[in-house]
Design an enzyme around this catalytic site. Structure first.
Site, PDB file in Angstrom:
ATOM      1  N   ASP A 203       0.837  -1.185   0.000  1.00  0.00           N
ATOM      2  CA  ASP A 203       0.000   0.000   0.000  1.00  0.00           C
ATOM      3  C   ASP A 203       0.886   1.253   0.000  1.00  0.00           C
ATOM      4  OD1 ASP A 203      -2.730   1.130   0.396  1.00  0.00           O
ATOM      5  OD2 ASP A 203      -1.853   1.871   2.253  1.00  0.00           O
TER       6      ASP A 203
ATOM      7  N   GLU B 104       1.880  -0.341  -5.007  1.00  0.00           N
ATOM      8  CA  GLU B 104       0.974   0.752  -5.339  1.00  0.00           C
ATOM      9  C   GLU B 104       1.909   1.958  -5.437  1.00  0.00           C
ATOM     10  OE1 GLU B 104      -3.281   2.534  -3.802  1.00  0.00           O
ATOM     11  OE2 GLU B 104      -1.718   2.244  -2.325  1.00  0.00           O
TER      12      GLU B 104
END
Lengths: 715, 114
Positions: free
Chosen positions: A357, A394
């Site tokens: 993330d 990401e």
């Protein structure tokens, strides 16, 4: 005489040397960190660079007050590591934490407070949030309580599946949401065990990789908001707010109340592997649940704030995560923490890969500036234990660092390709001027990944963060009122189109168009080069009622509604056959980007572009039609995909095929079910070999092959 | 909570009847009782009818017994597993390793019906 397995080997370090607080102890081993069962006792090891003293706090399981507080003797400190073995503990019935004493001086980064009991950053189990949604007793001084965990597990013959990255079909799912709906029909809804019961569904769908939203221990009850319309409590449902990085979330386990979440999760992974499905974890190393200076002190803040967090010169928290704090990922100690954590999940849980993330943060230096050669990313890329795991970034963060196509990859890292998502969405909507970029995206984004291959691109149209596929074709605008933030949360640039009415409608034409648009999306996604990722439930038209930020919605807005498996059987069948088609055609999964080079055996290029006229693509701004033909190494079929986002039909002139091949119809999203798609290998031959009428806003997929469908099967 | 164990021998093998909880404190006792029985080489039935709780350490102890029995070629059957214990064993995967008395009985019945 040989020793039997049951006879315990006596060891010198199984004997105490000291007594502290009435407990027999000896100096522990600094490594490994955490609490580890050793002969006769438990070895505790914790790092703090600036602590002046450290105390081990031990509780009888579930008791509010400690049963013992054992200060580490000075001679039990090695470097900045405090390590002690305590003998005679019933490891299964204790909880523990630490009190770290040292300076409280936020300007210099130190926030020591010996009144606080801190969780062990390396705790393999956490107690305190054992059953999802049960309101905790907040009067307790110590909320997230470290527990000792047995780390043996009988994996039998489980080994990594090692599915080549380009062959993956990823399914992004939420452990709880997948089976929490009352109609899921599983024994333990909302748990690892419940998900395990749904493995046959995943297998039948054809996905071979499940990517789980965060499963590290987090506190679902830390959201103070409530639904302004109903007054119901809102949760931290997604879980991007890690409390403990080595501990699986107890509330996701049917056996969490017994502290058996580790075994339950391992059993799920073992059975997924047995079904040919890899497991990727969505991991959050960019921030923690401790927030900024207003947030709670759970672990890092009190143990060594200045090491674990990026701090401004004034001692405040840098906030590149948008959540209050930023983990100091490239500090040498924190790098090792991240590495130890990932090794733990690979070695002890057989995890196949990780999606990071806001991974751009992992490339920032101690003061937040982006590093040209980030040591953490390099470390993870070359680590011996992680060597064959999938690493997916990401590749952006909330501090404005956007590295899609430019993430430091070391030959290993793939990326969520946000540009793929945006381009295909704009095309589906019918925006002008998109066909050129669409071609680049479906060819594996060579503009971004020319040196890294197609598998560096994880292609997706929807993910947990944003509209579901059904909502993408049903709403022009987000409808996040239930989140209690005045509809100000969530993304505004969704590239969505409601097909003529905002939200649910009885208009059969609009509903038919929405179904067609969903099929178009799935058809483009699953015929694009790169790794396709589906959002759980999109295959059955799961709706979030227009909410594009359901991070706090633990209810039917988020849960997989299993009635839709029957209600939307048409879309489910379409998805299944598309996945099966992708598996059958290696040319769609080529690791290298197509070059347009002519393949000798077929006399056709590996990729060619077409429009209404064969060999004459229209890249003009007003064009909304593009067709691609592929024939790659290892296949003797040709796959032709025509994509029409125009509201008009078009006559397609089909390219001529070599060697006795003819065009066979696999899918036409403009056709009524069941003629919208076929089972791969059973495609009927086209009556008119040279032409095909593509309907408005439709995708047509043809296979150029001989009439013997098995003649050129991919092995 | 303590654990009591009693052995009962019959023609076909040995039955060990456990009463109480199997956890980190009591599993050592259970293991000491079970391993000699495994080494006798006769079929072994572990009767858990009066066992109210099996902890993580307890499940591991049962699995160690199973692995020892497998090594020795001895059949081990669990019997009388309560619904709660069965649920925990099932969710954590431990049940997959064992033949349970109920399952064995069902298999025998199915075989007889053929």
């Amino acid at each position: 005489m040989s020793e039997t397995r049951s006879e315990q080997v006596l060891r010198v370090d199984a004997y105490p040397t000291h007594e502290v607080g009435g407990y027999r102890v000896r100096a522990g081993k600094p490594f490994p960190f955490g609490a580890n069962v050793v002969p006769g006792g438990v070895s505790f090891s914790v790092f703090s660079d600036q602590a002046t003293s450290m105390t081990l706090v031990i509780y009888k399981r579930g008791e509010p007050e400690p049963m013992a507080e054992l200060e580490f003797p000075e001679e039990f400190r090695t470097g900045s590591v405090f390590a002690m073995t305590v003998f005679g503990l019933d490891h299964e019935n204790i909880e523990y934490g630490y009190r770290a004493d040292g300076p409280y001086d936020p300007v210099t980064g130190h926030r020591f407070d010996a009144r606080q009991v801190l969780s062990d950053p390396y705790a393999r189990l956490i107690a305190g949030r054992d059953v999802w949604g049960v309101e905790p007793d907040r009067s307790r001084g110590y909320q997230y309580r470290s527990r000792v965990c047995l780390q043996d597990f009988d994996w039998a013959d489980d080994t990594p599946l090692g599915i080549p990255a380009e062959d993956l079909v990823v399914y992004e799912a939420h452990v709880r949401g997948f089976t929490r709906h009352p109609n899921s029909g599983v024994t333990a809804p909302g748990t690892f065990a419940g998900l395990r019961e749904k493995i046959p569904y995943l297998k039948e769908l054809g996905v071979n990789c499940i990517e789980l939203l965060p499963v590290f221990e987090f506190d679902e009850s830390d959201n103070p908001r409530s639904n302004p319309e109903t007054g119901e409590k809102l949760f931290d449902y997604w879980g991007y707010n890690t409390v403990s990085f080595f501990a699986p979330k107890a509330g996701y386990a049917a056996t969490g109340r017994y502290g058996m979440q580790g075994d339950e999760f391992r059993t799920l992974i073992k059975d997924l592997h047995a079904a040919g499905i890899e497991v990727i974890l969505d991991v959050v190393f960019n921030h923690t649940a401790e927030g900024n200076e207003q947030g709670p002190t759970i672990s890092f803040k009190g143990l060594d704030n200045a090491t674990y967090y990026m701090l401004t010169p004034e001692g405040y928290y840098f906030n590149f995560s948008g959540t209050g704090n930023t983990v100091n990922c490239n500090h040498p100690v924190v790098r090792n923490f991240v590495l130890d954590c990932l090794r733990h999940w690979v070695a002890d849980y057989h995890i196949d890969g990780f999606r990071f993330d806001l991974a751009a943060i992992l490339g920032r230096s101690l003061d937040g500036t982006p590093l040209p050669n980030p040591p953490l990313l390099e470390l993870l890329a070359y680590d011996p234990v992680l060597r064959h795991t999938k690493l997916i970034a990401e590749a952006w963060d909330a501090g404005g660092l956007y590295e899609v196509g430019n993430f430091p990859a070391y030959g290993r890292w793939a990326e969520w390709n946000g540009k793929y998502r945006d381009t295909v969405r704009r095309f589906l909507k019918g925006d002008p001027g998109v066909t050129g970029e669409l071609a680049t995206r479906i060819a594996g984004s060579p503009d971004l990944y020319s040196s890294r291959g197609t598998a560096a691109s994880v292609n997706f149209l929807t993910a947990h963060d944003g509209f579901s596929l059904a909502d993408l074709v049903s709403y022009n605008d987000k409808h996040n009122e239930a989140n209690g933030e005045g509809n100000n949360d969530g993304a505004n640039d969704n590239n969505s189109w409601n097909c003529g009415a905002e939200g649910p409608t009885d208009d059969p034409d609009i509903n038919a168009l929405r179904t067609r648009q969903m099929k178009n999306a799935l058809a483009i996604l699953l015929t694009s080069q790169g790794i396709p990722m589906l959002l759980s439930g999109d295959e059955v038209g799961r709706t979030q009622q227009g909410n594009n930020n359901t991070y706090c919605q633990d209810n039917e807005l988020s849960w997989f509604d299993w009635d839709q498996v029957d209600d939307n059987a048409e879309l489910l069948r379409f998805t299944r056959e598309m996945i099966a088609f992708r598996k059958r055609h290696r040319e769609l999964r080529s690791t290298s980007h197509p070059t347009g080079r002519v393949r000798e055996n077929l006399g056709l290029p590996d990729i060619s572009w077409h429009g209404e006229r064969a060999w004459q693509p229209d890249w003009s701004a007003e064009s909304r039609l593009v067709a691609v033909a592929r024939c790659g190494a290892g296949d003797d079929d040709v796959v032709y995909v025509a994509m029409n986002s125009h509201w008009e039909s078009h006559d397609l002139e089909l390219p001529a095929l070599p060697g006795g091949r003819s065009w066979h119809l696999f899918a036409d999203t403009g056709a009524e079910a069941p003629h919208d798609i076929r089972t791969p290998g059973t495609e009927p031959e086209l009556d008119n070999a040279g032409k095909y009428l593509i309907g408005p806003r439709s995708v047509v997929i043809l296979v150029g092959r001989t009439n013997d469908p098995d003649a050129f099967d991919t092995p | 909570m303590t654990l009591n164990v009693k052995e009962r021998r019959n023609k076909t093998g040995t039955v060990l009847v456990a009463t109480g909880e199997i956890n980190s404190e009591t599993s050592g006792t259970l293991l000491q009782s079970l391993l000699p029985l495994v080494r006798e080489g006769k079929p072994l039935r572990i009767d858990l009818t009066a066992v109210t709780y099996v902890s993580s350490a307890g499940l591991r102890t049962l699995l160690v017994v199973y692995r020892e029995a497998q090594h020795a070629g001895v059949a081990v059957t669990l019997y009388g597993v309560s619904e709660e214990v069965r649920f925990v064993m099932s969710a954590t995967g431990f049940l997959d390793f064992f033949e349970t008395g109920e399952a064995a009985a069902a298999a025998a019945k199915a075989k007889a019906a053929r």
